[in-house]
Design an enzyme around this catalytic site. Structure first.
Site, PDB file in Angstrom:
ATOM      1  CG  ASP A  62      -1.973   1.048   1.193  1.00  0.00           C
ATOM      2  OD1 ASP A  62      -2.137   1.681   0.127  1.00  0.00           O
ATOM      3  OD2 ASP A  62      -2.636   1.256   2.232  1.00  0.00           O
ATOM      4  N   GLY A  91      -8.100   9.341   7.630  1.00  0.00           N
ATOM      5  CA  GLY A  91      -7.607  10.680   7.285  1.00  0.00           C
ATOM      6  C   GLY A  91      -6.108  10.819   7.526  1.00  0.00           C
ATOM      7  CG  ASP A  92      -4.139  10.216  10.981  1.00  0.00           C
ATOM      8  OD1 ASP A  92      -3.919  11.436  10.864  1.00  0.00           O
ATOM      9  OD2 ASP A  92      -4.699   9.713  11.976  1.00  0.00           O
ATOM     10  CB  SER A  93      -4.811   6.758   4.845  1.00  0.00           C
ATOM     11  OG  SER A  93      -5.450   5.737   5.529  1.00  0.00           O
TER      12      SER A  93
HETATM   13  C1  4AZ Z   1      -8.242   4.499   7.509  1.00  0.00           C
HETATM   14  O1  4AZ Z   1      -9.407   4.174   7.427  1.00  0.00           O
HETATM   15  C2  4AZ Z   1      -7.432   3.992   8.642  1.00  0.00           C
HETATM   16  N1  4AZ Z   1      -5.775   2.611  13.090  1.00  0.00           N
HETATM   17  C3  4AZ Z   1      -6.118   4.398   8.788  1.00  0.00           C
HETATM   18  C4  4AZ Z   1      -5.376   3.939   9.831  1.00  0.00           C
HETATM   19  C5  4AZ Z   1      -5.932   3.076  10.732  1.00  0.00           C
HETATM   20  C6  4AZ Z   1      -7.241   2.673  10.615  1.00  0.00           C
HETATM   21  C7  4AZ Z   1      -7.998   3.128   9.554  1.00  0.00           C
HETATM   22  C8  4AZ Z   1      -5.090   2.589  11.864  1.00  0.00           C
HETATM   23  O2  4AZ Z   1      -7.729   5.228   6.671  1.00  0.00           O
END
Ligand code: 4AZ
Length: 256
Positions: A110, A202-204
């Site tokens: 990813d 949103g941190d992705s």
């Molecule tokens: C998301 O949905 C997501 N706890 C990103 C990080 C995490 C969970 C979900 C990690 O983008």
């Protein structure tokens, strides 16, 4: 029951337990100058990090729809601001790329790249991050940053950048019965544990960095919920040989 939940919520807020990224702190871009906000129609939706003055590292799952629909024109990158919605410098996007082996299920490889139109000028608030040669030891101190949700259930985003201190879990540790993922942790994945702290929606695409070092070891990828017991955050492993091969193919001199 409802009153108990309200009372516990008020208490945890007073203690500062339930805060930011999930349970992080409001921080300044000066201390995380590699962090950028990736936006669709000027709304933040993913994080990223600066590899070169015109190249942003992020998650493949942040770019897949954009790539499939040929929508790079709706994307912008904001760098050099603690706030995702104002300040700093905004650039449009020339192209996006995702790892050739990226699979949405089970979320292997990813990782992807965004090439900006024009170059960012490096400054005290805009700086590149280095990539790792090896993974750190178990429980090495890490920091994750982003403008993602402050909790799993509150969908609104903070305006100001958040940071949370985490500990590195090797893939073997993360697959072990101490945690609940088991075989879901596949090649190209690493974990980082809070335990009350975590990345969230949103941190992705954002950076997981060795604390106190300018070195990014992971990209925020996925997890079961946010800061749930037994379910640490999962990140794309930037030392994975196939990840390194992909990055080298797209970015000459990256590891020099
Ligand atoms: C998301 O949905 C997501 N706890 C990103 C990080 C995490 C969970 C979900 C990690 O983008």
């Amino acid at each position: 029951m409802f009153r108990l939940i309200v009372a516990l919520s008020v208490l945890s807020l007073a203690w500062g337990l339930e805060d930011r990224i999930v349970d992080g702190k409001t921080v300044s871009i000066v201390n995380f100058p590699y962090q950028v906000s990736i936006q669709k129609y000027n709304s933040h939706y993913c994080g990223g990090s600066i590899l070169k003055d015109d190249l942003i590292l992020t998650a493949a799952h942040c770019l897949r729809d954009v790539l499939n629909r040929n929508e790079v024109d709706i994307l912008t990158i904001r760098a050099g601001s603690s706030d995702w919605d104002k300040g700093g410098v905004v650039k449009n996007v020339e192209w996006v790329s995702i790892h050739p082996n990226y699979q949405p299920q089970p979320m292997t490889y990813d990782v992807g790249l965004v090439k900006t139109i024009g170059r960012f000028v490096f400054s005290n608030v805009i700086k590149p991050i280095a990539l790792p040669k090896v993974l750190p030891p178990l429980y090495a101190p890490l920091v994750v940053t982003g403008w993602g949700q402050l909790s799993e259930t509150n969908g609104s985003l903070p305006t100001t950048l958040q940071a949370a201190a985490l500990e590195f879990l090797t893939p073997e540790k993360c697959r072990s019965p101490e945690y609940s993922y088991s075989s879901a942790i596949m090649t190209s994945m690493i974990c980082a544990d809070g335990p009350s702290r975590d990345a969230c929606q949103g941190d992705s695409g954002g950076p997981l960095v060795l604390l106190g070092k300018n070195e990014q070891i992971g990209v925020v990828s996925w997890g079961v919920g946010c800061a749930q017991r037994g379910y640490p955050g999962i990140y794309c492993d930037l030392t994975d040989p196939e990840v390194v091969t992909y990055l080298k193919s797209k970015v000459p001199n990256l590891y020099n």
